[in-house]
Design a protein around this motif. Structure first.
Motif, PDB file in Angstrom:
ATOM      1  N   ALA A  39       0.859  -1.181   0.000  1.00  0.00           N
ATOM      2  CA  ALA A  39       0.000   0.000   0.000  1.00  0.00           C
ATOM      3  C   ALA A  39       0.899   1.235   0.000  1.00  0.00           C
ATOM      4  O   ALA A  39       1.800   1.346   0.834  1.00  0.00           O
ATOM      5  CB  ALA A  39      -0.915  -0.003   1.223  1.00  0.00           C
ATOM      6  N   VAL A  40       0.664   2.156  -0.939  1.00  0.00           N
ATOM      7  CA  VAL A  40       1.520   3.338  -1.102  1.00  0.00           C
ATOM      8  C   VAL A  40       0.655   4.584  -1.156  1.00  0.00           C
ATOM      9  O   VAL A  40      -0.427   4.582  -1.745  1.00  0.00           O
ATOM     10  CB  VAL A  40       2.360   3.240  -2.404  1.00  0.00           C
ATOM     11  N   ARG A  41       1.133   5.651  -0.546  1.00  0.00           N
ATOM     12  CA  ARG A  41       0.491   6.975  -0.610  1.00  0.00           C
ATOM     13  C   ARG A  41       1.568   7.953  -1.068  1.00  0.00           C
ATOM     14  O   ARG A  41       2.716   7.856  -0.640  1.00  0.00           O
ATOM     15  CB  ARG A  41      -0.009   7.332   0.784  1.00  0.00           C
ATOM     16  N   CYS A  42       1.218   8.908  -1.962  1.00  0.00           N
ATOM     17  CA  CYS A  42       2.231   9.853  -2.446  1.00  0.00           C
ATOM     18  C   CYS A  42       1.643  11.250  -2.633  1.00  0.00           C
ATOM     19  O   CYS A  42       0.430  11.423  -2.731  1.00  0.00           O
ATOM     20  CB  CYS A  42       2.854   9.361  -3.753  1.00  0.00           C
ATOM     21  N   GLN A  43       2.536  12.231  -2.667  1.00  0.00           N
ATOM     22  CA  GLN A  43       2.164  13.625  -2.896  1.00  0.00           C
ATOM     23  C   GLN A  43       3.319  14.326  -3.585  1.00  0.00           C
ATOM     24  O   GLN A  43       4.483  14.126  -3.243  1.00  0.00           O
ATOM     25  CB  GLN A  43       1.855  14.335  -1.575  1.00  0.00           C
ATOM     26  N   GLY A  44       2.991  15.166  -4.564  1.00  0.00           N
ATOM     27  CA  GLY A  44       3.991  15.892  -5.333  1.00  0.00           C
ATOM     28  C   GLY A  44       3.860  15.512  -6.791  1.00  0.00           C
ATOM     29  O   GLY A  44       3.402  14.426  -7.128  1.00  0.00           O
ATOM     30  N   LYS A  45       4.257  16.415  -7.660  1.00  0.00           N
ATOM     31  CA  LYS A  45       4.084  16.179  -9.092  1.00  0.00           C
ATOM     32  C   LYS A  45       5.137  15.205  -9.597  1.00  0.00           C
ATOM     33  O   LYS A  45       6.332  15.445  -9.476  1.00  0.00           O
ATOM     34  CB  LYS A  45       4.178  17.505  -9.849  1.00  0.00           C
ATOM     35  N   GLY A  46       4.681  14.080 -10.148  1.00  0.00           N
ATOM     36  CA  GLY A  46       5.589  13.104 -10.715  1.00  0.00           C
ATOM     37  C   GLY A  46       5.078  11.693 -10.551  1.00  0.00           C
ATOM     38  O   GLY A  46       4.024  11.452  -9.995  1.00  0.00           O
ATOM     39  N   GLU A  47       5.846  10.765 -11.083  1.00  0.00           N
ATOM     40  CA  GLU A  47       5.511   9.349 -11.012  1.00  0.00           C
ATOM     41  C   GLU A  47       6.475   8.637 -10.094  1.00  0.00           C
ATOM     42  O   GLU A  47       7.642   9.016 -10.001  1.00  0.00           O
ATOM     43  CB  GLU A  47       5.650   8.691 -12.392  1.00  0.00           C
ATOM     44  N   GLU A  67      -2.498  17.472  -2.968  1.00  0.00           N
ATOM     45  CA  GLU A  67      -2.746  16.783  -1.704  1.00  0.00           C
ATOM     46  C   GLU A  67      -2.255  15.351  -1.792  1.00  0.00           C
ATOM     47  O   GLU A  67      -2.031  14.824  -2.874  1.00  0.00           O
ATOM     48  CB  GLU A  67      -4.233  16.802  -1.361  1.00  0.00           C
ATOM     49  N   ALA A  68      -2.105  14.728  -0.628  1.00  0.00           N
ATOM     50  CA  ALA A  68      -1.668  13.334  -0.600  1.00  0.00           C
ATOM     51  C   ALA A  68      -2.733  12.460  -1.234  1.00  0.00           C
ATOM     52  O   ALA A  68      -3.925  12.657  -1.016  1.00  0.00           O
ATOM     53  CB  ALA A  68      -1.396  12.900   0.834  1.00  0.00           C
ATOM     54  N   SER A  69      -2.299  11.514  -2.042  1.00  0.00           N
ATOM     55  CA  SER A  69      -3.243  10.604  -2.689  1.00  0.00           C
ATOM     56  C   SER A  69      -3.866   9.693  -1.645  1.00  0.00           C
ATOM     57  O   SER A  69      -3.332   9.504  -0.557  1.00  0.00           O
ATOM     58  CB  SER A  69      -2.512   9.763  -3.730  1.00  0.00           C
ATOM     59  N   THR A  70      -4.995   9.120  -1.999  1.00  0.00           N
ATOM     60  CA  THR A  70      -5.506   8.045  -1.171  1.00  0.00           C
ATOM     61  C   THR A  70      -4.537   6.889  -1.345  1.00  0.00           C
ATOM     62  O   THR A  70      -3.760   6.850  -2.301  1.00  0.00           O
ATOM     63  CB  THR A  70      -6.924   7.629  -1.608  1.00  0.00           C
ATOM     64  N   GLN A  90      11.333   3.958  -6.880  1.00  0.00           N
ATOM     65  CA  GLN A  90      12.098   5.012  -7.539  1.00  0.00           C
ATOM     66  C   GLN A  90      11.168   6.200  -7.679  1.00  0.00           C
ATOM     67  O   GLN A  90      10.059   6.067  -8.203  1.00  0.00           O
ATOM     68  CB  GLN A  90      12.578   4.562  -8.909  1.00  0.00           C
ATOM     69  N   ALA A  91      11.615   7.352  -7.199  1.00  0.00           N
ATOM     70  CA  ALA A  91      10.775   8.550  -7.229  1.00  0.00           C
ATOM     71  C   ALA A  91      11.654   9.788  -7.340  1.00  0.00           C
ATOM     72  O   ALA A  91      12.758   9.817  -6.796  1.00  0.00           O
ATOM     73  CB  ALA A  91       9.927   8.632  -5.958  1.00  0.00           C
ATOM     74  N   PRO A  92      11.152  10.825  -8.029  1.00  0.00           N
ATOM     75  CA  PRO A  92      11.902  12.085  -8.065  1.00  0.00           C
ATOM     76  C   PRO A  92      11.872  12.744  -6.688  1.00  0.00           C
ATOM     77  O   PRO A  92      10.985  12.465  -5.867  1.00  0.00           O
ATOM     78  CB  PRO A  92      11.151  12.920  -9.105  1.00  0.00           C
ATOM     79  N   SER A  93      12.807  13.626  -6.421  1.00  0.00           N
ATOM     80  CA  SER A  93      12.856  14.288  -5.111  1.00  0.00           C
ATOM     81  C   SER A  93      11.665  15.212  -4.875  1.00  0.00           C
ATOM     82  O   SER A  93      11.397  15.594  -3.740  1.00  0.00           O
ATOM     83  CB  SER A  93      14.169  15.068  -4.964  1.00  0.00           C
ATOM     84  N   SER A  94      10.902  15.525  -5.931  1.00  0.00           N
ATOM     85  CA  SER A  94       9.718  16.375  -5.782  1.00  0.00           C
ATOM     86  C   SER A  94       8.524  15.619  -5.207  1.00  0.00           C
ATOM     87  O   SER A  94       7.519  16.225  -4.856  1.00  0.00           O
ATOM     88  CB  SER A  94       9.325  16.954  -7.149  1.00  0.00           C
ATOM     89  N   VAL A  95       8.620  14.300  -5.090  1.00  0.00           N
ATOM     90  CA  VAL A  95       7.505  13.477  -4.622  1.00  0.00           C
ATOM     91  C   VAL A  95       7.817  12.919  -3.236  1.00  0.00           C
ATOM     92  O   VAL A  95       8.884  12.369  -2.993  1.00  0.00           O
ATOM     93  CB  VAL A  95       7.235  12.318  -5.609  1.00  0.00           C
ATOM     94  N   ARG A  96       6.840  13.078  -2.326  1.00  0.00           N
ATOM     95  CA  ARG A  96       6.919  12.456  -0.994  1.00  0.00           C
ATOM     96  C   ARG A  96       6.021  11.225  -1.011  1.00  0.00           C
ATOM     97  O   ARG A  96       4.958  11.244  -1.618  1.00  0.00           O
ATOM     98  CB  ARG A  96       6.420  13.416   0.090  1.00  0.00           C
ATOM     99  N   TRP A  97       6.436  10.165  -0.337  1.00  0.00           N
ATOM    100  CA  TRP A  97       5.640   8.947  -0.312  1.00  0.00           C
ATOM    101  C   TRP A  97       5.824   8.211   1.002  1.00  0.00           C
ATOM    102  O   TRP A  97       6.782   8.449   1.738  1.00  0.00           O
ATOM    103  CB  TRP A  97       5.995   8.039  -1.496  1.00  0.00           C
ATOM    104  N   SER A  98       4.868   7.343   1.306  1.00  0.00           N
ATOM    105  CA  SER A  98       4.964   6.435   2.447  1.00  0.00           C
ATOM    106  C   SER A  98       4.399   5.090   2.007  1.00  0.00           C
ATOM    107  O   SER A  98       3.631   5.008   1.041  1.00  0.00           O
ATOM    108  CB  SER A  98       4.216   6.990   3.658  1.00  0.00           C
ATOM    109  N   MET A  99       4.777   4.020   2.718  1.00  0.00           N
ATOM    110  CA  MET A  99       4.411   2.685   2.265  1.00  0.00           C
ATOM    111  C   MET A  99       4.191   1.757   3.455  1.00  0.00           C
ATOM    112  O   MET A  99       4.869   1.873   4.479  1.00  0.00           O
ATOM    113  CB  MET A  99       5.537   2.127   1.391  1.00  0.00           C
ATOM    114  N   THR A 100       3.244   0.833   3.286  1.00  0.00           N
ATOM    115  CA  THR A 100       3.023  -0.255   4.232  1.00  0.00           C
ATOM    116  C   THR A 100       3.048  -1.559   3.440  1.00  0.00           C
ATOM    117  O   THR A 100       2.423  -1.661   2.390  1.00  0.00           O
ATOM    118  CB  THR A 100       1.672  -0.102   4.952  1.00  0.00           C
TER     119      THR A 100
END
Length: 119
Positions: A39-47, A67-70, A90-100
């Motif tokens: 399960a992943v949640r992310c925020q910021g422009k990018g993939e 806003e942070a994605s669902t 793998q994510a650009p530095s413009s994107v914040r993410w968290s994972m379970t």
């Protein structure tokens, strides 16, 4: 940003809080027949790209700036997911993410609806 939650019937095996950029995280061996849940949640422009080894499964998430994605919830039920492995992001530095990462019973596929036509 909060880490994604799992259902009560699922077991959390790893969590990773808010992060920028990429990383690789290990998960332990599971029970035969269990599914692997990412399960992943992310925020910021990018993939962001998520890949799971040793089962060679991956997916891409499009993240938005406002806003942070669902939570995006992926269940993997292929041969070998009971083995220990890694999840890499793998994510650009413009994107914040968290994972379970979790383990649980595989979801049952729904049976197709009968068409009502006789053969």
């Amino acid at each position: 940003m909060k880490t994604p939650e799992l259902d009560d019937s699922e077991t959390v095996v790893a969590r990773h809080g808010e992060t920028r950029g990429g990383g690789t995280f290990e998960f332990g061996e599971g029970e035969k027949g269990d599914a692997l849940i990412i399960a992943v949640r992310c925020q910021g422009k990018g993939e962001i790209e998520v890949s799971v080894k040793p089962v060679n499964v991956g997916f891409t998430l499009e993240c938005v700036d406002s806003e942070a994605s669902t939570s995006t919830y992926n269940q993997v039920s292929v041969a070998g997911v009971e083995k220990k492995g890694t999840v890499s992001i793998q994510a650009p530095s413009s994107v914040r993410w968290s994972m379970t990462i979790g383990r649980g019973e595989p979801e049952q596929a729904e049976a197709p609806e009968p068409s009502g036509e006789a053969e």
